[in-house]
Design a protein around this motif. Sequence first.
Motif, mmCIF file in Angstrom:
data_model
loop_
_atom_site.group_PDB
_atom_site.id
_atom_site.type_symbol
_atom_site.label_atom_id
_atom_site.label_comp_id
_atom_site.label_asym_id
_atom_site.label_seq_id
_atom_site.Cartn_x
_atom_site.Cartn_y
_atom_site.Cartn_z
ATOM 1 N N PHE A 39 37.455 -40.037 1.147
ATOM 2 C CA PHE A 39 36.033 -39.987 1.503
ATOM 3 C C PHE A 39 35.529 -38.548 1.468
ATOM 4 O O PHE A 39 34.462 -38.254 0.922
ATOM 5 N N LEU A 40 36.314 -37.618 2.045
ATOM 6 C CA LEU A 40 35.888 -36.224 2.077
ATOM 7 C C LEU A 40 35.840 -35.656 0.667
ATOM 8 O O LEU A 40 34.922 -34.910 0.307
ATOM 9 N N PHE A 41 36.840 -36.028 -0.166
ATOM 10 C CA PHE A 41 36.845 -35.552 -1.547
ATOM 11 C C PHE A 41 35.599 -36.006 -2.288
ATOM 12 O O PHE A 41 34.957 -35.234 -3.000
ATOM 13 N N ALA A 42 35.245 -37.296 -2.102
ATOM 14 C CA ALA A 42 34.054 -37.824 -2.767
ATOM 15 C C ALA A 42 32.793 -37.127 -2.282
ATOM 16 O O ALA A 42 31.903 -36.809 -3.071
ATOM 17 N N ALA A 43 32.705 -36.871 -0.967
ATOM 18 C CA ALA A 43 31.524 -36.204 -0.416
ATOM 19 C C ALA A 43 31.382 -34.791 -0.974
ATOM 20 O O ALA A 43 30.282 -34.350 -1.337
ATOM 21 N N LEU A 44 32.501 -34.071 -1.069
ATOM 22 C CA LEU A 44 32.455 -32.715 -1.616
ATOM 23 C C LEU A 44 32.099 -32.728 -3.091
ATOM 24 O O LEU A 44 31.360 -31.865 -3.579
ATOM 25 N N THR A 45 32.608 -33.726 -3.815
ATOM 26 C CA THR A 45 32.290 -33.848 -5.234
ATOM 27 C C THR A 45 30.802 -34.066 -5.444
ATOM 28 O O THR A 45 30.165 -33.427 -6.292
ATOM 29 N N LEU A 46 30.200 -34.963 -4.656
ATOM 30 C CA LEU A 46 28.769 -35.235 -4.793
ATOM 31 C C LEU A 46 27.925 -34.053 -4.359
ATOM 32 O O LEU A 46 26.874 -33.776 -4.938
ATOM 33 N N ILE B 278 17.314 -44.755 -8.105
ATOM 34 C CA ILE B 278 17.464 -43.798 -7.002
ATOM 35 C C ILE B 278 18.183 -44.458 -5.832
ATOM 36 O O ILE B 278 19.069 -43.857 -5.203
ATOM 37 N N TRP B 279 17.836 -45.708 -5.527
ATOM 38 C CA TRP B 279 18.540 -46.428 -4.456
ATOM 39 C C TRP B 279 20.030 -46.532 -4.758
ATOM 40 O O TRP B 279 20.872 -46.402 -3.857
ATOM 41 N N LEU B 280 20.388 -46.781 -6.018
ATOM 42 C CA LEU B 280 21.801 -46.889 -6.371
ATOM 43 C C LEU B 280 22.511 -45.548 -6.239
ATOM 44 O O LEU B 280 23.660 -45.486 -5.759
ATOM 45 N N PHE B 281 21.861 -44.464 -6.646
ATOM 46 C CA PHE B 281 22.457 -43.138 -6.431
ATOM 47 C C PHE B 281 22.674 -42.883 -4.941
ATOM 48 O O PHE B 281 23.757 -42.435 -4.526
ATOM 49 N N MET C 141 25.178 -43.366 -16.050
ATOM 50 C CA MET C 141 24.634 -42.113 -15.519
ATOM 51 C C MET C 141 25.588 -41.482 -14.510
ATOM 52 O O MET C 141 25.864 -40.266 -14.552
ATOM 53 N N TYR C 142 26.067 -42.304 -13.590
ATOM 54 C CA TYR C 142 26.911 -41.797 -12.513
ATOM 55 C C TYR C 142 28.216 -41.229 -13.062
ATOM 56 O O TYR C 142 28.654 -40.138 -12.657
ATOM 57 N N ARG C 143 28.823 -41.944 -13.992
ATOM 58 C CA ARG C 143 30.060 -41.451 -14.602
ATOM 59 C C ARG C 143 29.807 -40.152 -15.361
ATOM 60 O O ARG C 143 30.619 -39.229 -15.330
ATOM 61 N N GLY D 215 31.883 -37.841 -13.294
ATOM 62 C CA GLY D 215 33.215 -38.081 -13.817
ATOM 63 C C GLY D 215 33.955 -39.192 -13.108
ATOM 64 O O GLY D 215 35.157 -39.391 -13.324
ATOM 65 N N GLN D 216 33.266 -39.932 -12.239
ATOM 66 C CA GLN D 216 33.884 -40.994 -11.465
ATOM 67 C C GLN D 216 33.103 -42.294 -11.622
ATOM 68 O O GLN D 216 31.915 -42.280 -11.957
ATOM 69 N N GLU D 217 33.781 -43.403 -11.342
ATOM 70 C CA GLU D 217 33.103 -44.686 -11.262
ATOM 71 C C GLU D 217 32.324 -44.768 -9.948
ATOM 72 O O GLU D 217 32.806 -44.292 -8.911
ATOM 73 N N PRO D 218 31.124 -45.362 -9.944
ATOM 74 C CA PRO D 218 30.443 -45.596 -8.669
ATOM 75 C C PRO D 218 31.230 -46.591 -7.833
ATOM 76 O O PRO D 218 31.947 -47.440 -8.358
ATOM 77 N N THR D 219 31.106 -46.471 -6.535
ATOM 78 C CA THR D 219 31.810 -47.408 -5.658
ATOM 79 C C THR D 219 31.122 -48.756 -5.612
ATOM 80 O O THR D 219 31.744 -49.762 -5.279
ATOM 81 N N SER D 220 29.832 -48.797 -5.945
ATOM 82 C CA SER D 220 29.096 -50.058 -5.879
ATOM 83 C C SER D 220 27.955 -50.061 -6.880
ATOM 84 O O SER D 220 27.342 -49.016 -7.144
#
Length: 407
Positions: A4-11, A34-37, A215-217, A221-226
């Motif tokens: 979770f922390l890694f993902a937060a820092l990445t974003l 925007i809601w999906l982001f 867009m998210y990838r 560089g990652q898959e979205p979680t949802s």
Amino acid sequence: MSLFLFAALTLAAQPPIVFVHGNGDDSSRWMGIIWLFESNGYPREKLHALRLTHPSARRDDTQPEMNRSSATDQAAELSAAVTRALLVNKTDKIALIGSSRGGNTIRNYIRFGGGAANVSHAFLAGTPNHGAFVMDTNTGNEFNGKGEFLGRLNSGGETVAGIRYMTARSDSLDKYAQPNGSGYRSPELAGAENVVLPGLDHREAAFHPEAFRAMYRFLTGQEPTSLAVTPEAQPSISGMVTGFAAGAATNLPEAGVRLRVFPVHPQTGERESPTMLDIVTSPDGKWGPLPVNPASHYEFELTKEGTTLRYFRAPFPRSSAIVNLRFRPVTASAVQAVRPQGYFARERAPLTYNGEPVPGIPAGIPTIDAIPLSISTGGQLQLRLERIPIRPAATSRELHIAEFNWD
């Protein structure tokens, strides 16, 4: 370090995004994306949707035309929006995401508007990079593959060094990229990562959840979680009332419009309580903020000079400041369903009313985004997972619109 922390820092390290809408559109088109982001952790303060003043292109880009914009006009507005986003976010690079003509604007800004130094990523969805049509005549048109604008934009290399590009296109369902015109591959660019989104239409290449995934990838560089919107407990919405002038849509504020908002019954569209909001727009056209229930359906009533438009909307699961409402004159009562983020398609995304297919939607390449409805009682429309109640217009000069906005 936790995942979770890694993902937060990445974003947190990702660039701010400016979203650029297409021809005749406005910033509200990006609400669902925007809601999906946000639902995938992208900071809200990094997400900026540009509202271009005169969104409709000139028929000849070189000739002034009332209430329409040149490619240079669009690039200048984008330049100002990028500068503001850079200052607000205290950064020196930004990502740009554009739909259709918005991609033309992005490329023009980067190549000829001084934007190359400010942009890290450019995502172009359904952009007719090699023309929506290809003709020896009308070479002043921005969308002509043999025209002056695209010729200049594509000469000497189709991308700019130092910027990552991705194009997203339909496989074969884009009404502006067909074999008898510019071809299915018109949106692709040499030097870009070109992705195909099978089964999507021209607009869905920008606004569908699968477009968001791309867009998210591209950015992280990652898959979205949802690929679903995460509801908020207490959303708040606001926006602007805009209008029409000289036969074209504008994103100029419309003053003197009485706006009332009502919660409505999810099956019949009948009002369930007194008005939640009752204002007359000032010269800035703005309204809100208005707290809403993320489970309630709503009616937005716009009245001016004897004309009434009523927009019927599905619940708002999250907050948005771009719930824009376009007012236009009405000459006779009517009811219609509209889909600004895509086109109606009988095979892929059937529209139903009280569970029955709505007639009049053609087969084949999706080409229509508005369908008239013949109804005598209130009922519920459904497109995929989005449901909207609507009731018939009661008097002349009333237009009732069920507007699908995020599925």
